[in-house]
Enzyme design. Structure first.
Site, PDB file in Angstrom:
ATOM      1  N   SER A  37       0.848  -1.195   0.000  1.00  0.00           N
ATOM      2  CA  SER A  37       0.000   0.000   0.000  1.00  0.00           C
ATOM      3  C   SER A  37       0.881   1.241   0.000  1.00  0.00           C
ATOM      4  O   SER A  37       2.049   1.174   0.422  1.00  0.00           O
ATOM      5  CB  SER A  37      -0.851  -0.013   1.275  1.00  0.00           C
ATOM      6  OG  SER A  37      -1.437   1.248   1.498  1.00  0.00           O
ATOM      7  N   TYR A  60      -1.811  -1.142  10.420  1.00  0.00           N
ATOM      8  CA  TYR A  60      -1.832  -1.313   8.959  1.00  0.00           C
ATOM      9  C   TYR A  60      -0.546  -0.772   8.339  1.00  0.00           C
ATOM     10  O   TYR A  60       0.118  -1.463   7.556  1.00  0.00           O
ATOM     11  CB  TYR A  60      -3.061  -0.593   8.389  1.00  0.00           C
ATOM     12  CG  TYR A  60      -3.300  -0.823   6.908  1.00  0.00           C
ATOM     13  CD1 TYR A  60      -3.861  -2.006   6.444  1.00  0.00           C
ATOM     14  CD2 TYR A  60      -2.977   0.156   5.975  1.00  0.00           C
ATOM     15  CE1 TYR A  60      -4.095  -2.211   5.091  1.00  0.00           C
ATOM     16  CE2 TYR A  60      -3.209  -0.037   4.626  1.00  0.00           C
ATOM     17  CZ  TYR A  60      -3.770  -1.222   4.176  1.00  0.00           C
ATOM     18  OH  TYR A  60      -3.997  -1.413   2.830  1.00  0.00           O
TER      19      TYR A  60
HETATM   20  P1  NAI Z   1     -10.908  -7.000  -0.535  1.00  0.00           P
HETATM   21  O1  NAI Z   1     -11.555  -7.075   0.792  1.00  0.00           O
HETATM   22  O2  NAI Z   1     -11.775  -6.727  -1.693  1.00  0.00           O
HETATM   23  O3  NAI Z   1     -10.059  -8.327  -0.783  1.00  0.00           O
HETATM   24  C1  NAI Z   1      -9.239  -8.878   0.209  1.00  0.00           C
HETATM   25  C2  NAI Z   1      -9.493 -10.376   0.318  1.00  0.00           C
HETATM   26  O4  NAI Z   1      -8.620 -10.937   1.323  1.00  0.00           O
HETATM   27  C3  NAI Z   1     -10.926 -10.715   0.735  1.00  0.00           C
HETATM   28  O5  NAI Z   1     -11.554 -11.523  -0.236  1.00  0.00           O
HETATM   29  C4  NAI Z   1     -10.757 -11.461   2.056  1.00  0.00           C
HETATM   30  O6  NAI Z   1     -11.698 -12.487   2.256  1.00  0.00           O
HETATM   31  C5  NAI Z   1      -9.339 -12.005   1.943  1.00  0.00           C
HETATM   32  N1  NAI Z   1      -8.797 -12.350   3.254  1.00  0.00           N
HETATM   33  C6  NAI Z   1      -8.811 -11.602   4.384  1.00  0.00           C
HETATM   34  N2  NAI Z   1      -8.293 -12.301   5.416  1.00  0.00           N
HETATM   35  C7  NAI Z   1      -7.950 -13.515   4.936  1.00  0.00           C
HETATM   36  C8  NAI Z   1      -7.355 -14.678   5.508  1.00  0.00           C
HETATM   37  N3  NAI Z   1      -7.029 -14.739   6.809  1.00  0.00           N
HETATM   38  N4  NAI Z   1      -7.149 -15.751   4.714  1.00  0.00           N
HETATM   39  C9  NAI Z   1      -7.525 -15.723   3.408  1.00  0.00           C
HETATM   40  N5  NAI Z   1      -8.066 -14.656   2.808  1.00  0.00           N
HETATM   41  C10 NAI Z   1      -8.275 -13.557   3.555  1.00  0.00           C
HETATM   42  O7  NAI Z   1      -9.779  -5.874  -0.382  1.00  0.00           O
HETATM   43  P2  NAI Z   1      -8.717  -5.243  -1.406  1.00  0.00           P
HETATM   44  O8  NAI Z   1      -8.808  -3.791  -1.234  1.00  0.00           O
HETATM   45  O9  NAI Z   1      -8.815  -5.820  -2.730  1.00  0.00           O
HETATM   46  O10 NAI Z   1      -7.362  -5.670  -0.697  1.00  0.00           O
HETATM   47  C11 NAI Z   1      -6.301  -6.302  -1.390  1.00  0.00           C
HETATM   48  C12 NAI Z   1      -4.980  -5.731  -0.902  1.00  0.00           C
HETATM   49  O11 NAI Z   1      -4.861  -4.375  -1.326  1.00  0.00           O
HETATM   50  C13 NAI Z   1      -4.839  -5.705   0.622  1.00  0.00           C
HETATM   51  O12 NAI Z   1      -3.557  -6.170   0.972  1.00  0.00           O
HETATM   52  C14 NAI Z   1      -4.987  -4.245   0.966  1.00  0.00           C
HETATM   53  O13 NAI Z   1      -4.313  -3.904   2.140  1.00  0.00           O
HETATM   54  C15 NAI Z   1      -4.361  -3.603  -0.254  1.00  0.00           C
HETATM   55  N6  NAI Z   1      -4.722  -2.215  -0.476  1.00  0.00           N
HETATM   56  C16 NAI Z   1      -6.040  -1.845  -0.605  1.00  0.00           C
HETATM   57  C17 NAI Z   1      -6.356  -0.542  -0.859  1.00  0.00           C
HETATM   58  C18 NAI Z   1      -7.774  -0.113  -1.053  1.00  0.00           C
HETATM   59  O14 NAI Z   1      -8.019   1.094  -1.220  1.00  0.00           O
HETATM   60  N7  NAI Z   1      -8.733  -1.000  -1.083  1.00  0.00           N
HETATM   61  C19 NAI Z   1      -5.312   0.500  -0.972  1.00  0.00           C
HETATM   62  C20 NAI Z   1      -3.976  -0.003  -0.827  1.00  0.00           C
HETATM   63  C21 NAI Z   1      -3.701  -1.305  -0.594  1.00  0.00           C
END
Ligand code: NAI
Length: 342
Positions: A150, A163
């Site tokens: 991030s 985070y």
């Molecule tokens: P999202 O919530 O759409 O996808 C994240 C997925 O990780 C979910 O499907 C969730 O079920 C899964 N997950 C969570 N804990 C888990 C576990 N213990 N075991 C297996 N799966 C697990 O969120 P997003 O935004 O797509 O996140 C993806 C990455 O992007 C993350 O690392 C987040 O920190 C990073 N990120 C997100 C930003 C945003 O604005 N959404 C900005 C910068 C970074």
């Protein structure tokens, strides 16, 4: 890594948001796509989306796994080898969660959940997959390791402690892995987005029962605020394309900004903030006041010249509450860090 066709990709957190976008992009390149996620309903939906995107069903493997559980994650890695005939050539660890509030309000559960998913799962995956990848592919064929971190990795914030700390550590690990993997003909890329149009605003809903004790004010209304912000973020498939370009060109840090000048300026500003921590508090306050004055002047000039002043990035829904506040009952927390009742 430029040759993806026929190879295997594993995307952690691939059932949603950024991870699903990456699964689509690399699946479209002709890779066999394994996705791992803790939510079975999201996995089922992701498989449908991947098929609708044009990925052949035989090239998709969806695995329910808790990535913070090393035995479970090891089983997931074994399953990929069993079904696709080898470890991934491309490992993309993207799963993540967030939760925001004053750092001095944080509980052990807040740290264990956020750092468990955002940092420890990355460590688990590196230790499980990298030796298998080296044994199978070093000097034989291209392979690569990537992680979704991030912009928060370069920043600190009194309301984003666990985070930001997790993401900073992930970045640091990726710099080490890039160097470590060079002799094997491989390397590492860390994707550092600012805002993604994903489902992370709902993460609190799926927080594990044994880690529910938060020091932050969390409810449906704070989640609505987060969702409003993320709705304005970059499209996950577009983000996946940007990551692909970075992997193809062996970039270690991938900032999702197509303009190289923009990338450099962003990092210079962030590095300057870190450099400024060596200054006295009075000197830092002076710099902050100067920056604020410059920004106000620029907005005023834009207004006078008839140009619209910069608008807020998102509109907060009426039924939303600000996120990042402390729980009401924590009596050591400054009242300004709690929800101000009208
Ligand atoms: P999202 O919530 O759409 O996808 C994240 C997925 O990780 C979910 O499907 C969730 O079920 C899964 N997950 C969570 N804990 C888990 C576990 N213990 N075991 C297996 N799966 C697990 O969120 P997003 O935004 O797509 O996140 C993806 C990455 O992007 C993350 O690392 C987040 O920190 C990073 N990120 C997100 C930003 C945003 O604005 N959404 C900005 C910068 C970074």
């Amino acid at each position: 890594m430029r040759d993806f066709k026929g190879k295997i990709v594993f995307v952690s957190g691939g059932a949603s948001g950024a991870g699903l976008g990456q699964a689509k992009v690399f699946g479209r390149e002709g890779m066999k796509v394994a996705i791992g996620d803790v939510r079975q309903d999201a996995l089922d939906n992701a498989v449908k989306e991947l098929i609708a995107f044009g990925i052949p069903e035989k090239d998709i493997l969806a695995i329910k796994v808790d990535l913070t559980d090393r035995a479970d994650y090891t089983r997931c890695a074994d399953k990929i080898e069993e079904v696709f005939g080898g470890p991934p050539h491309l490992l993309i660890q993207t799963a993540g969660v967030n939760s925001f509030g004053p750092i001095e309000a944080s509980t052990f559960d807040d740290f264990d959940w956020v750092m468990g998913v955002c940092l420890n799962h990355v460590v688990n995956g590196l230790l499980i997959f990298v030796p298998r990848m080296i044994k199978a592919y070093a000097h034989k064929t291209e392979f690569w390791v990537a992680t979704t971190s991030s912009m928060g990795a370069f920043m600190s914030g009194s309301g984003t402690g666990p985070y930001s700390a997790a993401k900073a550590a992930v970045n640091n690990l990726m710099y080490s892995y890039d160097e470590a993997l060079r002799p094997y003909g491989s390397g590492a890329t860390v994707l550092c987005p600012g805002n993604i149009n994903s489902n992370i605003g709902n993460a609190e809903k799926f927080r594990p029962a044994n880690l529910k004790n938060t020091g932050y004010r969390v409810n449906d209304k704070t989640m609505a605020s987060l969702r409003a912000i993320h709705a304005t973020g970059i499209d996950p498939v577009e983000l996946g394309e940007i990551l692909k370009e970075a992997i193809e060109n062996e970039r270690v840090i991938c900032l999702p900004d197509h303009n190289p000048d923009g990338r450099a300026a962003q990092l210079r500003g962030l590095n300057e903030t870190i450099e400024n921590y060596t200054l006295t508090r009075a000197q830092r306050d002076e710099i902050a006041a100067k920056r604020r004055a410059e920004m106000m002047k620029a907005m005023e000039e834009a207004r006078k010249s008839g140009k619209e002043p910069p608008m807020p990035m998102w509109a907060t829904p009426e039924d939303a509450e600000p996120f990042g506040k402390a729980r009401d009952d924590l009596d050591w927390i400054d009242p300004s860090k709690k929800l101000q009742k009208k």
